[in-house]
Design a protein around this motif. Structure first.
Motif, PDB file in Angstrom:
ATOM      1  N   VAL A   1       0.643  -1.046   0.374  1.00  0.00           N
ATOM      2  CA  VAL A   1       0.034   0.001  -0.015  1.00  0.00           C
ATOM      3  C   VAL A   1       0.912   1.630   0.069  1.00  0.00           C
ATOM      4  O   VAL A   1       0.374   2.417  -0.155  1.00  0.00           O
ATOM      5  N   HIS A   2       2.090   1.440   0.233  1.00  0.00           N
ATOM      6  CA  HIS A   2       2.986   2.725   0.012  1.00  0.00           C
ATOM      7  C   HIS A   2       3.370   2.754  -0.777  1.00  0.00           C
ATOM      8  O   HIS A   2       3.736   3.713  -1.092  1.00  0.00           O
ATOM      9  N   GLN A   3       4.444   1.764  -1.902  1.00  0.00           N
ATOM     10  CA  GLN A   3       4.639   1.700  -3.088  1.00  0.00           C
ATOM     11  C   GLN A   3       3.951   0.591  -4.235  1.00  0.00           C
ATOM     12  O   GLN A   3       4.497  -0.560  -4.119  1.00  0.00           O
ATOM     13  N   PRO A   4       2.658   1.016  -4.671  1.00  0.00           N
ATOM     14  CA  PRO A   4       2.027   0.007  -4.671  1.00  0.00           C
ATOM     15  C   PRO A   4       2.521   0.083  -6.403  1.00  0.00           C
ATOM     16  O   PRO A   4       2.168  -1.178  -7.214  1.00  0.00           O
ATOM     17  N   ILE A   5       2.667   1.046  -7.694  1.00  0.00           N
ATOM     18  CA  ILE A   5       3.295   0.608  -9.148  1.00  0.00           C
ATOM     19  C   ILE A   5       4.297   1.304  -8.658  1.00  0.00           C
ATOM     20  O   ILE A   5       4.537   2.929  -7.856  1.00  0.00           O
ATOM     21  N   VAL A   6       5.208   1.022  -9.457  1.00  0.00           N
ATOM     22  CA  VAL A   6       6.443   1.601  -9.754  1.00  0.00           C
ATOM     23  C   VAL A   6       5.800   3.079  -9.962  1.00  0.00           C
ATOM     24  O   VAL A   6       5.921   3.313 -10.682  1.00  0.00           O
ATOM     25  N   GLY A   7       6.982   4.474  -9.941  1.00  0.00           N
ATOM     26  CA  GLY A   7       6.836   5.391  -9.972  1.00  0.00           C
ATOM     27  C   GLY A   7       5.783   6.883  -9.977  1.00  0.00           C
ATOM     28  O   GLY A   7       5.423   6.977 -10.593  1.00  0.00           O
ATOM     29  N   GLY A   8       4.320   5.207 -10.179  1.00  0.00           N
ATOM     30  CA  GLY A   8       3.487   5.930 -10.174  1.00  0.00           C
ATOM     31  C   GLY A   8       2.441   5.477 -11.234  1.00  0.00           C
ATOM     32  O   GLY A   8       1.465   6.006 -11.830  1.00  0.00           O
TER      33      GLY A   8
ATOM     34  N   PRO B   1      24.070 -13.600  -9.240  1.00  0.00           N
ATOM     35  CA  PRO B   1      23.224 -12.219  -8.322  1.00  0.00           C
ATOM     36  C   PRO B   1      23.337 -11.332  -9.626  1.00  0.00           C
ATOM     37  O   PRO B   1      22.274 -10.687  -8.828  1.00  0.00           O
ATOM     38  N   CYS B   2      22.992 -10.824 -10.265  1.00  0.00           N
ATOM     39  CA  CYS B   2      23.120  -9.691 -11.452  1.00  0.00           C
ATOM     40  C   CYS B   2      21.628  -9.919 -12.520  1.00  0.00           C
ATOM     41  O   CYS B   2      21.761  -8.745 -13.082  1.00  0.00           O
ATOM     42  N   ILE B   3      20.841 -10.821 -12.101  1.00  0.00           N
ATOM     43  CA  ILE B   3      19.404 -11.028 -13.092  1.00  0.00           C
ATOM     44  C   ILE B   3      18.730 -11.784 -12.005  1.00  0.00           C
ATOM     45  O   ILE B   3      18.479 -12.303 -10.956  1.00  0.00           O
ATOM     46  N   VAL B   4      17.415 -10.628 -12.184  1.00  0.00           N
ATOM     47  CA  VAL B   4      16.203 -10.892 -11.179  1.00  0.00           C
ATOM     48  C   VAL B   4      15.398 -12.560 -11.303  1.00  0.00           C
ATOM     49  O   VAL B   4      15.912 -12.778 -12.138  1.00  0.00           O
ATOM     50  N   ARG B   5      15.273 -12.699  -9.991  1.00  0.00           N
ATOM     51  CA  ARG B   5      14.699 -14.206  -9.717  1.00  0.00           C
ATOM     52  C   ARG B   5      13.626 -14.675 -10.670  1.00  0.00           C
ATOM     53  O   ARG B   5      12.632 -13.562  -9.695  1.00  0.00           O
ATOM     54  N   TYR B   6      13.301 -15.775 -10.966  1.00  0.00           N
ATOM     55  CA  TYR B   6      11.608 -15.343 -11.816  1.00  0.00           C
ATOM     56  C   TYR B   6      11.166 -16.445 -10.109  1.00  0.00           C
ATOM     57  O   TYR B   6      11.837 -17.860 -10.374  1.00  0.00           O
ATOM     58  N   ILE B   7       9.391 -16.147 -10.097  1.00  0.00           N
ATOM     59  CA  ILE B   7       8.842 -16.723  -9.601  1.00  0.00           C
ATOM     60  C   ILE B   7       8.230 -17.466 -10.013  1.00  0.00           C
ATOM     61  O   ILE B   7       7.770 -18.902  -9.922  1.00  0.00           O
ATOM     62  N   GLU B   8       6.659 -16.633 -10.832  1.00  0.00           N
ATOM     63  CA  GLU B   8       5.780 -17.047 -11.661  1.00  0.00           C
ATOM     64  C   GLU B   8       5.220 -17.050 -12.394  1.00  0.00           C
ATOM     65  O   GLU B   8       5.631 -15.476 -12.162  1.00  0.00           O
TER      66      GLU B   8
ATOM     67  N   GLN C   1       7.811 -12.968   1.320  1.00  0.00           N
ATOM     68  CA  GLN C   1       8.471 -12.759   0.863  1.00  0.00           C
ATOM     69  C   GLN C   1       8.018 -11.048   0.019  1.00  0.00           C
ATOM     70  O   GLN C   1       6.962 -11.028  -0.750  1.00  0.00           O
ATOM     71  N   GLU C   2       8.854 -10.369  -0.473  1.00  0.00           N
ATOM     72  CA  GLU C   2       8.350  -9.314  -1.183  1.00  0.00           C
ATOM     73  C   GLU C   2       8.788  -9.251  -2.536  1.00  0.00           C
ATOM     74  O   GLU C   2      10.332 -10.090  -2.887  1.00  0.00           O
ATOM     75  N   VAL C   3       7.873  -9.150  -2.838  1.00  0.00           N
ATOM     76  CA  VAL C   3       8.121  -9.751  -4.965  1.00  0.00           C
ATOM     77  C   VAL C   3       7.914  -8.625  -5.800  1.00  0.00           C
ATOM     78  O   VAL C   3       7.018  -7.766  -5.200  1.00  0.00           O
ATOM     79  N   THR C   4       8.103  -8.427  -7.134  1.00  0.00           N
ATOM     80  CA  THR C   4       7.454  -7.761  -8.019  1.00  0.00           C
ATOM     81  C   THR C   4       6.106  -8.122  -8.455  1.00  0.00           C
ATOM     82  O   THR C   4       6.535  -9.427  -9.454  1.00  0.00           O
ATOM     83  N   VAL C   5       5.685  -7.246  -9.758  1.00  0.00           N
ATOM     84  CA  VAL C   5       4.304  -7.816 -10.240  1.00  0.00           C
ATOM     85  C   VAL C   5       4.769  -7.251 -12.102  1.00  0.00           C
ATOM     86  O   VAL C   5       3.844  -6.347 -11.582  1.00  0.00           O
ATOM     87  N   LYS C   6       4.571  -8.352 -11.922  1.00  0.00           N
ATOM     88  CA  LYS C   6       4.551  -6.943 -14.241  1.00  0.00           C
ATOM     89  C   LYS C   6       3.086  -7.600 -15.270  1.00  0.00           C
ATOM     90  O   LYS C   6       3.250  -9.422 -15.196  1.00  0.00           O
ATOM     91  N   ILE C   7       2.051  -6.574 -14.831  1.00  0.00           N
ATOM     92  CA  ILE C   7       1.260  -7.204 -15.987  1.00  0.00           C
ATOM     93  C   ILE C   7       1.672  -6.817 -17.017  1.00  0.00           C
ATOM     94  O   ILE C   7       1.785  -5.315 -17.685  1.00  0.00           O
TER      95      ILE C   7
ATOM     96  N   CYS D   1      14.027  -6.165  -6.326  1.00  0.00           N
ATOM     97  CA  CYS D   1      14.878  -5.400  -6.451  1.00  0.00           C
ATOM     98  C   CYS D   1      14.515  -4.139  -5.845  1.00  0.00           C
ATOM     99  O   CYS D   1      13.611  -3.336  -5.548  1.00  0.00           O
ATOM    100  N   GLN D   2      16.257  -4.087  -4.592  1.00  0.00           N
ATOM    101  CA  GLN D   2      15.809  -2.797  -3.694  1.00  0.00           C
ATOM    102  C   GLN D   2      15.045  -1.709  -4.457  1.00  0.00           C
ATOM    103  O   GLN D   2      14.826   0.014  -4.385  1.00  0.00           O
ATOM    104  N   ARG D   3      16.589  -1.146  -5.154  1.00  0.00           N
ATOM    105  CA  ARG D   3      16.406  -0.006  -6.309  1.00  0.00           C
ATOM    106  C   ARG D   3      17.813  -0.751  -7.560  1.00  0.00           C
ATOM    107  O   ARG D   3      17.997  -1.485  -7.267  1.00  0.00           O
ATOM    108  N   ASP D   4      17.526   0.555  -8.221  1.00  0.00           N
ATOM    109  CA  ASP D   4      17.931  -0.569  -9.872  1.00  0.00           C
ATOM    110  C   ASP D   4      18.826   1.368 -10.074  1.00  0.00           C
ATOM    111  O   ASP D   4      18.890   2.252  -9.439  1.00  0.00           O
ATOM    112  N   LEU D   5      19.294   1.326 -11.739  1.00  0.00           N
ATOM    113  CA  LEU D   5      20.379   2.535 -11.913  1.00  0.00           C
ATOM    114  C   LEU D   5      18.843   2.947 -12.094  1.00  0.00           C
ATOM    115  O   LEU D   5      19.081   4.475 -11.764  1.00  0.00           O
TER     116      LEU D   5
END
Length: 120
Positions: free
Chosen positions: A13-20, A65-72, A36-42, A87-91
């Motif tokens: 609820v604090h950061q539901p969408i990257v960059g809003g 360590p430099c490739i994001v891990r796939y979950i499902e 586990q903290e996850v990212t969902v890409k729709i 990922c917590q932060r990126d370029l």
């Protein structure tokens, strides 16, 4: 944005969408699944299925360590839902927050990028 219940992801609820906002290739939502903290890409199904297959292949080839891990990956209705580690932060975060980045940090990111590409 609500996520389908079958994903079992609680949106952050604090950061539901990257960059809003949503990008040209989809929307990114941060959340938690089984603690586990996850990212969902729709995305559209045609784009999402291809990206999911590439990411699954890379994850199943052994962790890097430099490739994001796939979950499902799930297709629900006309949408593709790709679940990945968060990922917590990126370029992009650094550039958006600071404009330009110091040379030493740019070098660090390039070394990570080259290491990931070499591993592939």
């Amino acid at each position: 944005m609500a996520l389908p219940a079958e994903l079992n992801v609680t949106p952050d609820v604090h950061q539901p969408i990257v960059g809003g906002r949503a990008g040209g290739y989809g929307t990114i939502i941060y959340g938690t699944r089984d603690g586990q903290e996850v990212t969902v890409k729709i995305q559209r199904v045609d784009i999402g299925e291809h990206e999911a297959s590439v990411l699954a292949y890379l994850t199943n080839s052994g962790p890097h360590p430099c490739i994001v891990r796939y979950i499902e990956h799930k297709v629900i209705g006309d949408k593709s839902y790709l679940l990945m580690e968060r990922c917590q932060r990126d370029l992009l975060d650094d550039v958006m927050d600071n404009g330009t980045i110091p040379e030493a940090l740019a070098r660090k990111y390039m070394v990570q990028l080259v290491a990931a590409v070499k591993w592939m």
